[in-house]
Structure formats: C-alpha cells, structure tokens
Enzyme design. Sequence first.
Site, PDB file in Angstrom:
ATOM      1  CD  GLU A   7      -3.234   0.626   2.038  1.00 39.26           C
ATOM      2  OE1 GLU A   7      -3.592   1.594   2.726  1.00 39.26           O
ATOM      3  OE2 GLU A   7      -3.722  -0.516   2.158  1.00 39.26           O
ATOM      4  CG  ASP A 104      -2.665  -1.127   5.592  1.00 39.44           C
ATOM      5  OD1 ASP A 104      -1.491  -1.517   5.461  1.00 39.44           O
ATOM      6  OD2 ASP A 104      -2.976  -0.055   6.137  1.00 39.44           O
ATOM      7  CE1 TYR A 332      -3.915  -2.792   9.152  1.00 37.30           C
ATOM      8  CE2 TYR A 332      -5.842  -3.482  10.406  1.00 37.30           C
ATOM      9  CZ  TYR A 332      -5.282  -2.866   9.294  1.00 37.30           C
ATOM     10  OH  TYR A 332      -6.102  -2.317   8.346  1.00 37.30           O
TER      11      TYR A 332
END
Length: 703
Positions: A7, A104, A332
């Site tokens: 990303e 992601d 995350y």
Amino acid sequence: MIVCIAEKPSVARDIAEVLGAHTRKEGYIEGNGYQVTWTFGHLCTLKEPHEYTPNWKSWSLGSLPMIPPRFGIKLIGHDPGIEKQFHIIEQLMQNADEIINCGDAGQEGELIQRWVMQKAGARCPVKRLWISSLTEEAIRDGFAKLKDQADFQSLYEAGLSRAIGDWLLGMNATRLYTIKYGQNKQVLSIGRVQTPTLALIVNRQLEIANFQPKQYWELKTNYRDTTFSALIRKSDEEIAAEEEKNGGKKKIIENPGIDPIANREEGEALVERIKDLPFVVTSVSKKDGREFAPRLFDLTSLQVECNKKFAYSADETLKLIQSLYEKKVATYPRVDTTFLSDDIYPKCPGILKGLCDYEVLTAPLNGSTLPKSKKVFDNSKVTDHHAIIPTGVYAQNLTDMERRVYDLIARRFIAVFYPDCKISTTTVMGEVDKIEFKVSGKQILEPGWRVVFAKDVKDTAEEKEEEDENVLPAFVKGESGPHVPDLNEKWTQPPRPYTEATLLRAMETAGKLVDNDELRDALKENGIGRPSTRAAIIETLFKRNYIRKERKNLIATPTGVELVQLIHEELLKSAELTGIWEKKLREIEKKTYDARQFLEELKQMVSEIVMSVLSDNTNRRITIQDAAAAQAGEKVKKEPKKRERKPGAPKEKKPKATPAATSNADSLVGQPCPLCGKGTIIKGKTAYGCSEWKNGCTYRKAL
C-alpha cells in the site's frame, strides 16, 4: 515472475527485504523471482457523476437522484505521478504469473488493491498476504501461510458497498441540499456518517442550551468524622430504568429512604428533627472483591485514552499508532477488538522479553507460566485482527508523542498478565429517627496490576485522593453517638459537551451512553463509521466549518446547527439508523447479508430523500458563509472576497463535485492528495506538496 503489491513504498521495502529482492527499479524492487511494487493508498476511485452521463455535469434538481446503472472506477485526479506509477503496476501485472496482494489487512486495504488490479486488467491467480505486524518474523510467517484471494471476496464486497453507498448518499444529498437550501456561495456537504455525527454534537449542544437547572437538597450527617448520606427513595422512572437494564425483567426492587427534598423548609425541618437524636449504626457489611486489569486497546479505546490523557485528537492518535506499526513496534492499528487470539499466547513471553525499557515491570513475570484469561484470549471475539499490542521489537527512535502512545500500549499489555487487584468494599448503614443513612468505602488490599501504572502521576494522584476519601474507620453494629446533620443545596447539571473522546464512544455505540465494556461490545455492531474512519469523519466536520474546538470541547458552529435543524429526513441524521446500515455492512463482510440488497435499499432511500426535499415548499435557507467565517475566528483584514475563499473543505469539495467549476489555485490547499489519498495539499515556497511527504508521498505541483 510473482508480483507483490503493497500500500505504500515503505511497506514494499520491508517486504522486498524479507523476500530477498534488492534490485531497485523505477516504481518497484526486483529479485529472487519477485517484483515488489506499491500504491500510494488509493490510486483509483469511483467515477464522477458527469463520467456516467454528461447531463450530470451541471448541478440541477431535475437530474436527481443520480443512480448509475453500473458503477465504474478511474484513476484519482490527473496527476502524472499517479498515472506513471499505475502504468508501471499495470505492466508488471499483465506479465505476472501470480500476484500477491500485500495491502493493509483490512476492508480499505482490500478495496484499494482490488480496484488497482481491476483497472490494470490482471488475469493471473492472486494470493493474499494477511499479517498483523510488519516485523520480519510476521512477514515471513505471512508468506508461509498465503491465503487465496477468493477467501476475502466478502471483505471486498463490504468495502465496495460502503464506497458506493457513500457515493450515492453523498453526491445526491450534497447537491440536493446545496441547490435547495444553500445560497450558492458554498457546498452544503452531507454524508452517510458525517451528518449523523454532526447531529450528535448539535443535539447535545441544544440539550445544554435548553437545559433548565432544578434546585434540590441533600441531607447528610457527620458521624465520627465520616459523612453519611440520607437514602432517597427512587422514582418510578429510575425503577423502570433499572428494569430495562436487567433486560426488561420485573423484579422486586427494595426502595427504602425518604422522598426527595423538594424545598429548603422541608430539609431544615428534617435537620431540626434529627440533630439532637443519636446516630445509630444499623449494619456493617464488608465484601472482598477483585478488579481486573484494563482491557487491551482497540483503536477507539486508544484514541479515547490519548484524548483524555494527552488531548491528542483522534486523527493525531491514528497517525501516531500507524507510525508505530510501520516502525514495527506495534501491531496492526485499525482494529475493533480488545481481545487476542489463542495463537498469540505462546508468543507473549518473547514479546515481554523484548520490552527492554520495562524490565522492572516484566521481571516479576519471568520464569513463571503466564496466566491465560478468557478476558484477554478469546478466539470468538477476534475476526481479522487482534487487539493492539507491542510486537516485542525494541522501541527506539520514537518521537515524544509516539513514545507516550507506545507507553500506554506496553503498560496495558504487561498489566493483563499481573494478578487481579484485590479490594475490600465496606458499606455502613445508620439511622436517626427512622431516617436511613449510608456510606461506602473501598480499600485496596493487594494492588496487583495497579503497580504497572504507578508511574502515571495523574492516575495515582486521583487514586490516592479517592482512597483517602473512601477508607472508613472501624464501625460496629449497634454503636451510637452524636452527629452533625447538614443540608446541602444542589442544582441539577446539564450534560457535558462532547469531547473527541466521548464523541468516539458515542459513534461506537450509535449515540447510546454506555460505560459497561460488555454492553459496549454488544452495541459495536451498530456503531457508526469504522474505527479507522471515525477520526477522518471528525476532521471532515472541522474542515467543513461545521464544528470547532473550545479547549477539549467540540462545539457546533451556527452553520452546523442550522444544517442539522434544516434536515427533516431522520434517515440522514439518525445515529441509530446509520448504525443499522453499518451493521448490514458488517454482515456483508460475514456473508450473512447480500451486498445487492443493501445497495437496493440505499437507492430506495436516496430516492425517498430526494422526493421528500423536493416537495418542501417552505423557503428555508441556510446562512453558510457568515456562520463559517465567524466560527473560524478569521480576522477580516482584506477585501471580503478573500475571506470568502477561506472556509476550506466544503468549498474544496466543489471542484470535485462540479468539475466544470474554475477555482483559484489556493483552493488546492487542504484538498485530499491526489497521489496518496491520505494526506492533504499544503503550500510551500515554490510548489504545492502533500502533508504525507515524510512518509514517502512524492506529489508536487509548481506554484
């Protein structure tokens, strides 16, 4: 050749390093059978209205509702940097034997990369890298367990439904309200999540403004240097509320005490009645209990804590935790669970060992089996990602702000492995002339996990103050003696204005005020927005000049208040109804609801809103310009035209929604970056750039 697409460039570099790809090429890194390339966040977006039919280019009520028969995607803007990178990706994908989606690991990440693959015409098999941290170990583990792209089809459908839903409602309602009620000076921005969020703030503000304080009195008495409060009988409304809390079950609720004291004379008569009579202790009950360590963080609770402790905005906290994730020291961040999955348990001793700066706190846990509580480890509470925890990689080169956020995460993680805090709660009841009095006190017997937070000066100061007030002398049932009664005059208080912390909680529970963690978990299904987008929604309201900040409080501007009062369609401003749509989006992700049905319902709703507004024959108007300028606190130094250009994001949206409009170059400032989609345009001495330039965005446009 296997093409991996990440990303952003920094993540691509980490992945390439692990895969053994070291040859840098233009727009990608190659080696060991891999080509690792990247996007800058969103490269593609849904097409603008005029790209479906030329009739939708000009804003007119006659063209509404705009509902394309089929939605299409395009590259964002006309930026040469984006076009160049996309064509590199396109070429790599068309020659690839296999593609690995390394975006992601969330709904937005899935959507970003799927759109790029669609636009690039990728035809080869696609695998999905799904990881919760960017450490070398996590990346290697992820590549050893690659999943099939098809496993994430429902995640993509949920993301696509969300994007189309936002387009349908945003494009139609914004044009509808701007033309019908605006004054042709500025766009009236309406959004599926932003408008109900604004309504929460406005409704709270109106509640405060219209609040009528009521006087009441409290009867207290001081016996043995301890203040006892007279029991007050509960009202029927309070009893009904308790029954509702118990799931609507009617049960016999004891309701002792005196009636509420309605006036001073009544209160003074009670004081006279009891002042010369002895106070008698009627019961002393002591109950030992436990307090569990605070839950691990999800994104919302971390944003709430950072706003309370450090006054960080939700957006600042999101950027800080994202940076900690990219620096490989935290997992995350865009998560909505406070639990860990069972497979994390064996890794916990290693993570604790890696917290070198916290050795004093982790040392007591060494050499013993870590407890495995269901309040921490529960597979049923974890879907895509677990709670935010440290990775165990040594945290260095952090900014002061990053260090504060990291410290919160690290201490929460350590605390869940400490013993429970043992407390003793004492309740003492007393009586004077059949009037009952009560006092409660809490004593900490064993601090347990509390020692982990002992260095938190603010918390311990509050705790000590609370403990000093609550530790009671030793009372014995039947003892009696003199006392000093007192009558305290009180006034009912209005609700407090929202802060970012309390607004985030309200968004999470669709406006319902809930303190209990379990109840809040149940309401998360109906929360408005996603954890990852709530910060952006709040920022959007600031940019639109709909809200402003006074210290920590969020205050709706006159424009924001007028806009919410103007909207009669509950579907547009009800947090509860928006929460129902959000629940359906989550159900699409879980494959329990059909995406096509969701979009059909939205199309129907948009049509109904258009019909409702068009049939409004009142001549209502909203004073956008003056209110926006006034709330921004702008000092008018130059001609009015310059002040008119200033208000920001609502104006910024205009060129996007009406591409034919011409705008001054300065209207670029504050717009979303067309290259990375995450930052906003800023103005330098010689060129415009992106606020995310430090994170690798290369957008540049000469002045």
